[in-house]
Scaffold this motif. Structure first.
Motif: not given
Length: 92
Positions: A13-40
């Motif tokens: 059973r899924f206890l939690y789910a969160e959508r992650l989206e790339r922000r306007q003006g955010e580079t692919s690298w910035e998005y990946v870094r932010r996503s990995v930090r959020r996952e941690a």
């Protein structure tokens, strides 16, 4: 769009789910870094051995993720008998 999910290993059973989206003006690298930090951060918050943190790259919802990866769905031994996964969705 990507999905960060926390799943109970025993029931599937899924206890939690969160959508992650790339922000306007955010580079692919910035998005990946932010996503990995959020996952941690989520891994620290849900650090029990009975819970599994899953990053669903390209998944827009838990349902979409389960269509591609049905092995992550609820197990036969689910305690409350529900067949549908549930989770809280927060747009970030």
């Amino acid at each position: 769009m990507d999905l960060l999910m926390v799943r109970d290993r025993a029931t599937g059973r899924f206890l939690y789910a969160e959508r992650l989206e790339r922000r306007q003006g955010e580079t692919s690298w910035e998005y990946v870094r932010r996503s990995v930090r959020r996952e941690a951060h989520i891994r620290d918050r849900f650090s029990s051995e009975t819970q599994q943190v899953i990053m669903g790259w390209g998944a827009g919802s838990v349902e979409d993720f389960l269509k591609s990866y049905p092995e992550y769905g609820p197990t036969d031994g689910e305690a409350d008998g529900r067949s549908e996964p549930e989770g809280e969705t927060i747009d970030r």
